[in-house]
Design an enzyme around this catalytic site. Structure first.
Site, PDB file in Angstrom:
ATOM      1  N   TYR A  31      24.987  21.722  32.314  1.00 28.90           N
ATOM      2  CA  TYR A  31      25.194  21.895  30.873  1.00 28.90           C
ATOM      3  C   TYR A  31      25.219  20.517  30.229  1.00 28.90           C
ATOM      4  CZ  TYR A  31      27.423  23.155  26.485  1.00 28.90           C
ATOM      5  OH  TYR A  31      27.710  23.322  25.156  1.00 28.90           O
ATOM      6  N   THR A  34      27.239  16.437  26.018  1.00 28.84           N
ATOM      7  CA  THR A  34      27.763  15.113  25.671  1.00 28.84           C
ATOM      8  C   THR A  34      26.690  14.034  25.792  1.00 28.84           C
ATOM      9  OG1 THR A  34      29.855  15.841  26.578  1.00 28.84           O
ATOM     10  CG2 THR A  34      29.616  13.483  26.215  1.00 28.84           C
ATOM     11  N   GLY A  73      27.952  17.530  34.797  1.00 30.47           N
ATOM     12  CA  GLY A  73      28.129  17.685  36.242  1.00 30.47           C
ATOM     13  C   GLY A  73      26.856  18.209  36.883  1.00 30.47           C
ATOM     14  N   ARG A 214      62.139  17.200  53.856  1.00 34.46           N
ATOM     15  CA  ARG A 214      62.371  15.750  53.860  1.00 34.46           C
ATOM     16  C   ARG A 214      63.864  15.499  53.676  1.00 34.46           C
ATOM     17  NH1 ARG A 214      59.954  10.961  55.311  1.00 34.46           N
ATOM     18  NH2 ARG A 214      60.479   9.287  53.873  1.00 34.46           N
ATOM     19  N   GLN A 235      65.877  15.554  41.678  1.00 28.35           N
ATOM     20  CA  GLN A 235      64.629  16.073  42.250  1.00 28.35           C
ATOM     21  C   GLN A 235      64.365  17.488  41.708  1.00 28.35           C
ATOM     22  OE1 GLN A 235      62.742  14.145  44.075  1.00 28.35           O
ATOM     23  NE2 GLN A 235      61.482  15.326  45.475  1.00 28.35           N
ATOM     24  N   GLY A 312      56.627   7.542  48.968  1.00 25.22           N
ATOM     25  CA  GLY A 312      55.468   6.798  49.477  1.00 25.22           C
ATOM     26  C   GLY A 312      54.396   7.717  50.040  1.00 25.22           C
ATOM     27  N   THR A 333      40.191  16.249  29.098  1.00 21.70           N
ATOM     28  CA  THR A 333      39.101  15.683  28.293  1.00 21.70           C
ATOM     29  C   THR A 333      37.942  16.654  28.125  1.00 21.70           C
ATOM     30  OG1 THR A 333      39.681  13.517  29.188  1.00 21.70           O
ATOM     31  CG2 THR A 333      37.534  13.703  28.138  1.00 21.70           C
ATOM     32  N   GLU A 335      35.597  20.007  27.791  1.00 28.14           N
ATOM     33  CA  GLU A 335      35.689  21.210  26.943  1.00 28.14           C
ATOM     34  C   GLU A 335      36.595  20.987  25.744  1.00 28.14           C
ATOM     35  OE1 GLU A 335      33.693  23.668  27.258  1.00 28.14           O
ATOM     36  OE2 GLU A 335      32.909  22.561  28.959  1.00 28.14           O
ATOM     37  N   ASP A 337      38.465  17.357  23.918  1.00 32.40           N
ATOM     38  CA  ASP A 337      39.576  16.434  24.161  1.00 32.40           C
ATOM     39  C   ASP A 337      40.879  17.076  23.657  1.00 32.40           C
ATOM     40  OD1 ASP A 337      40.618  13.438  24.264  1.00 32.40           O
ATOM     41  OD2 ASP A 337      41.194  14.282  22.322  1.00 32.40           O
TER      42      ASP A 337
HETATM   43  C1  LIG Z   1      34.730  14.727  34.750  1.00 31.46           C
HETATM   44  C2  LIG Z   1      33.988  15.049  33.489  1.00 31.46           C
HETATM   45  C3  LIG Z   1      33.029  16.049  33.498  1.00 31.46           C
HETATM   46  C4  LIG Z   1      32.283  16.325  32.350  1.00 31.46           C
HETATM   47  N1  LIG Z   1      31.307  17.277  32.400  1.00 31.46           N
HETATM   48  C5  LIG Z   1      30.515  17.468  31.319  1.00 31.46           C
HETATM   49  C6  LIG Z   1      29.419  18.402  31.381  1.00 31.46           C
HETATM   50  O1  LIG Z   1      29.197  19.077  32.390  1.00 31.46           O
HETATM   51  N2  LIG Z   1      28.611  18.519  30.284  1.00 31.46           N
HETATM   52  C7  LIG Z   1      28.836  17.798  29.146  1.00 31.46           C
HETATM   53  O2  LIG Z   1      28.073  17.947  28.197  1.00 31.46           O
HETATM   54  N3  LIG Z   1      29.882  16.924  29.047  1.00 31.46           N
HETATM   55  C8  LIG Z   1      30.718  16.742  30.101  1.00 31.46           C
HETATM   56  N4  LIG Z   1      31.774  15.852  30.022  1.00 31.46           N
HETATM   57  C9  LIG Z   1      32.006  15.110  28.781  1.00 31.46           C
HETATM   58  C10 LIG Z   1      33.222  15.602  27.998  1.00 31.46           C
HETATM   59  O3  LIG Z   1      32.971  16.864  27.450  1.00 31.46           O
HETATM   60  C11 LIG Z   1      33.541  14.543  26.912  1.00 31.46           C
HETATM   61  O4  LIG Z   1      33.976  13.385  27.597  1.00 31.46           O
HETATM   62  C12 LIG Z   1      34.600  15.039  25.943  1.00 31.46           C
HETATM   63  O5  LIG Z   1      34.066  16.005  25.085  1.00 31.46           O
HETATM   64  C13 LIG Z   1      35.182  13.892  25.081  1.00 31.46           C
HETATM   65  O6  LIG Z   1      34.183  13.212  24.416  1.00 31.46           O
HETATM   66  P1  LIG Z   1      34.065  11.607  24.515  1.00 31.46           P
HETATM   67  O7  LIG Z   1      34.104  11.244  25.962  1.00 31.46           O
HETATM   68  O8  LIG Z   1      32.878  11.206  23.750  1.00 31.46           O
HETATM   69  O9  LIG Z   1      35.374  11.048  23.847  1.00 31.46           O
HETATM   70  P2  LIG Z   1      35.517  10.546  22.335  1.00 31.46           P
HETATM   71  O10 LIG Z   1      35.114  11.641  21.420  1.00 31.46           O
HETATM   72  O11 LIG Z   1      34.862   9.238  22.155  1.00 31.46           O
HETATM   73  O12 LIG Z   1      37.106  10.379  22.269  1.00 31.46           O
HETATM   74  C14 LIG Z   1      37.770   9.166  22.639  1.00 31.46           C
HETATM   75  C15 LIG Z   1      39.172   9.173  22.017  1.00 31.46           C
HETATM   76  O13 LIG Z   1      39.072   9.226  20.593  1.00 31.46           O
HETATM   77  C16 LIG Z   1      39.864  10.273  20.071  1.00 31.46           C
HETATM   78  N5  LIG Z   1      39.151  10.883  18.936  1.00 31.46           N
HETATM   79  C17 LIG Z   1      37.816  11.114  18.818  1.00 31.46           C
HETATM   80  N6  LIG Z   1      37.544  11.726  17.649  1.00 31.46           N
HETATM   81  C18 LIG Z   1      38.713  11.893  17.010  1.00 31.46           C
HETATM   82  C19 LIG Z   1      39.106  12.499  15.777  1.00 31.46           C
HETATM   83  N7  LIG Z   1      38.214  13.076  14.952  1.00 31.46           N
HETATM   84  N8  LIG Z   1      40.421  12.532  15.457  1.00 31.46           N
HETATM   85  C20 LIG Z   1      41.343  11.978  16.285  1.00 31.46           C
HETATM   86  N9  LIG Z   1      41.042  11.402  17.460  1.00 31.46           N
HETATM   87  C21 LIG Z   1      39.745  11.355  17.831  1.00 31.46           C
HETATM   88  C22 LIG Z   1      40.021  11.277  21.221  1.00 31.46           C
HETATM   89  O14 LIG Z   1      41.236  11.990  21.116  1.00 31.46           O
HETATM   90  C23 LIG Z   1      40.015  10.370  22.443  1.00 31.46           C
HETATM   91  O15 LIG Z   1      41.329   9.942  22.689  1.00 31.46           O
HETATM   92  C24 LIG Z   1      32.539  15.587  31.158  1.00 31.46           C
HETATM   93  C25 LIG Z   1      33.543  14.599  31.142  1.00 31.46           C
HETATM   94  C26 LIG Z   1      34.260  14.333  32.284  1.00 31.46           C
HETATM   95  C27 LIG Z   1      35.320  13.266  32.241  1.00 31.46           C
END
Ligand SMILES: Cc1cc2nc3c(=O)[nH]c(=O)nc-3n(C[C@H](O)[C@H](O)[C@H](O)COP(=O)(O)OP(=O)(O)OC[C@H]3O[C@@H](n4cnc5c(N)ncnc54)[C@H](O)[C@@H]3O)c2cc1C
Length: 596
Positions: A31, A34, A73, A214, A235, A312, A333, A335, A337
């Site tokens: 998919y 991003t 992914g 433990r 704990q 540890g 992060t 689906e 943030d």
């Molecule tokens: C392990 C992993 C697997 C993934 N798999 C996929 C996949 O299969 N397909 C795919 O398409 N994507 C995938 N992604 C991407 C993921 O969907 C994005 O990383 C996510 O949507 C966040 O977007 P960004 O990384 O651009 O963060 P950004 O949008 O740049 O955000 C960075 C920071 O800015 C803040 N921020 C941004 N905009 C605003 C706002 N308007 N108001 C307040 N704060 C804001 C956020 O809270 C965050 O703290 C994957 C990511 C990871 C880490």
């Protein structure tokens, strides 16, 4: 994500071809939404799909480095096909200019072949790479994608809800809702809520079982065997509310799956009118955004806390906790943030609040509590009515009043920021209050978890099967144990967030102190059942992959066995000794001899 997308976004005709191919693993899909430059702000995605009427194809392009797809992914080395999210560009009908001008129709979904299905070689114009090492999740080849004038047939536009004709005319499929394409996202968020319960319960199982075997420190007598670390109140305070959270999230997961099924049914089977479907979509979207944000935040922090609770040994890979934690972290992060999601939930709550305050229609189930919470005068307070603190309706009422009061405070703040001489624009005011927005969403979601937790308990009392494996009719003693977890979860969060309740005048300082005392009592009551509750999750050793969380408690033997398996120990002296250290010693020996 690829298969759910096919199932929810593609027409029946498309599904007939793509779904069996994906299920049989002939088509390995990913998919790709991003981009390197944009994740949260989907409206700013730059990948384009330009319709070419001459050939009846879309031309897929990632025109800048910022537009390269980044993160999907399996995209790096495995996937041979991608569901690519791109801007649809259609030639302007009236355009006679050269080059022709295009109308941007916004974000659409396209099935894009990336590799030859037989040779796995990249197709012309396609470049993919793995994006490199991550915190964890090493088994997944998250990748990046360049598309350079890659042509795909018009039939590869996902067509359940929209169509483009041979002449390049766009239309919505009759009877479908404009937000229908969001259904896959909601499905995945619901699964993430369920996943939060499961992964947190795994971490709790490891840490609680380990804490039961433990032993560190003596009691007053300084003789006999040492104390089990699970008998220390500190704990217990770190672990048992997390166990309670995992059970609460379990009930919550069941509720969101039901809500989702209801929404899908209305949306995909066309049994309800547009307005009704729209309302259901809005409600499900807001509920899932807030719950995904809260549950994954608590679970991610909780898994890490479980790791720390193992001292540890929790830092060892063979404890299973570093991998569990590293793999789960991404859920905060992906689906959506977690912070962005709070804005979606609160946007919906505010709209519902304003509609209701101005005499609008009956509130949906998510916001039903506004009515009773606003009428605080008639709410029975915690500890009143002779029931003591363990009073489910009073606890729910208290959390709902907190959620409502924070929402109302936010609404008033927004109003004052956008009115008067020095007023801000709507967007400016919204940006100003974003910290409040996070707390409003958290308050609402916490109340929602408790509401589903309480409903789950009631369902058990009514003799229903909530396990999903046909075990109806839990006995009263078991229900009592779960009730303790409900109160532990509620009072733990209440005492941690007591500032809110005090500031809003919902609790007195004396009552906060009583609640804190009740947490301590509950910890002692839950302690004897803690290991059995973990066992109840039914994780086997293979699934836990942990030397510390073994069912038989023999962590010492498991740690030793793991150390023995370490490849570094397979040769002694270690491989390379003769090539690296030995020559140095020889030189020193020769110098020593020379001195003699
Ligand atoms: C392990 C992993 C697997 C993934 N798999 C996929 C996949 O299969 N397909 C795919 O398409 N994507 C995938 N992604 C991407 C993921 O969907 C994005 O990383 C996510 O949507 C966040 O977007 P960004 O990384 O651009 O963060 P950004 O949008 O740049 O955000 C960075 C920071 O800015 C803040 N921020 C941004 N905009 C605003 C706002 N308007 N108001 C307040 N704060 C804001 C956020 O809270 C965050 O703290 C994957 C990511 C990871 C880490």
């Amino acid at each position: 994500m690829f298969l759910p997308c096919l199932l929810s976004l593609c027409s029946e005709e498309q599904q007939a071809y793509w779904v069996p191919a994906a299920r049989s693993k002939k088509v390995l899909g990913c998919y790709a939404q991003t981009e390197l430059g944009h994740g949260s702000n989907i409206q700013a995605l730059q990948t384009t799909a330009t319709f070419d009427p001459a050939t009846d194809e879309f031309i897929m392009d990632t025109p800048t480095t910022q537009a390269y797809k980044w993160w999907p992914g399996t995209l790096g080395r495995t996937a041979n096909t991608a569901m690519v999210i791109a801007r649809l560009l259609l030639p302007q009908e009236s355009s006679s200019s050269s080059p022709p001008s295009y109308k941007d129709m916004g974000i659409h979904n396209f099935i894009v072949p990336l590799r030859d299905l037989h040779t796995h070689a990249l197709l012309p114009g396609v470049v993919t790479r793995d994006i490199g090492p991550k915190i964890a999740f090493a088994g997944m080849d998250n990748g990046c994608l360049e598309l350079h004038a890659v042509r795909i047939p018009r039939a590869n536009l996902a067509q359940r809800f929209v169509r483009v004709t041979r002449q390049g005319v766009w239309s919505r499929v009759e009877g479908t809702h404009s937000k229908a394409a969001y259904v896959t996202m909601m499905q995945v968020r619901a699964i993430i809520v369920v996943h939060s319960a499961r992964e947190l319960s795994k971490a709790c199982t490891i840490a609680i079982r380990y804490s039961a075997v433990r032993r560190q420190g003596f009691d007053d007598s300084k003789t006999g065997s040492e104390l089990q670390i699970l008998d220390y109140a500190s704990q217990q305070y770190r672990l048992l509310p997390l166990l309670a959270a995992s059970v609460g999230f379990f009930f919550c997961g069941r509720a969101v799956l039901t809500l989702l099924a209801e929404t899908e049914d209305a949306l995909l089977k066309g049994r309800k009118g547009q307005a009704e479907v729209g309302a259901l979509m809005g409600r499900a979207h807001a509920a899932l955004a807030g719950l995904k944000s809260l549950c994954t935040t608590i679970a991610a922090d909780g898994i890490e806390e479980c790791r720390k609770c193992c001292g540890g040994h929790g830092y060892l890979a063979c404890s299973g906790l570093p991998e569990l934690s590293g793999n789960f972290l991404q859920q905060c992060t992906v689906e959506g943030d977690n912070v962005l999601l709070t804005q979606q939930t609160v946007g919906y709550l505010l709209k519902s609040y304003i509609k209701w305050r101005t005499g609008g229609p009956v509130l949906d189930e998510e916001c039903q509590y506004f009515v009773t919470a606003a009428d605080g005068a008639h709410a029975e307070g915690l500890g009143e009515g002779g029931k003591g603190l363990r009073d489910e309706p009073a606890v729910l009422s208290l959390f709902s009043r907190r959620a409502f009061a924070t929402l109302e405070r936010l609404a008033l703040r927004l109003q004052s920021l956008t009115e008067g001489e020095a007023s801000l624009s709507q967007a400016g005011a919204w940006r100003r209050v974003l910290v409040d927005v996070m707390f409003v969403s958290r308050s609402h979601a916490l109340y929602t978890v408790l509401r589903h937790f309480a409903a789950g308990l009631q369902s058990l009392r009514d003799g229903n099967d909530v396990s999903g494996v046909g075990k109806a009719g839990a006995d009263a003693a078991f229900i009592q144990v779960l009730e303790r977890l409900f109160f532990l979860f509620a009072f733990y969060h209440l005492s941690k967030e007591a500032g809110d309740f005090l500031e809003l005048g919902l609790l007195s300082p004396e009552m906060v102190a009583r609640v804190r005392g009740e947490v301590e009592i509950l910890l002692g009551e839950v302690r004897p059942d803690a290991v059995a509750l973990c066992d109840g999750w039914d994780w086997d050793d293979f699934e836990l992959k942990s030397a510390l969380g073994r069912w038989d408690g023999r962590y010492a033997e498991a740690l030793l066995a793991s150390a023995k398996r370490e490849p570094l120990n397979h040769q002694d002296p270690v491989d390379g000794w003769d090539r690296t250290w030995q020559p140095q010693w020889k030189v020193e020996e020769q110098m020593e001899r020379a001195r003699l």
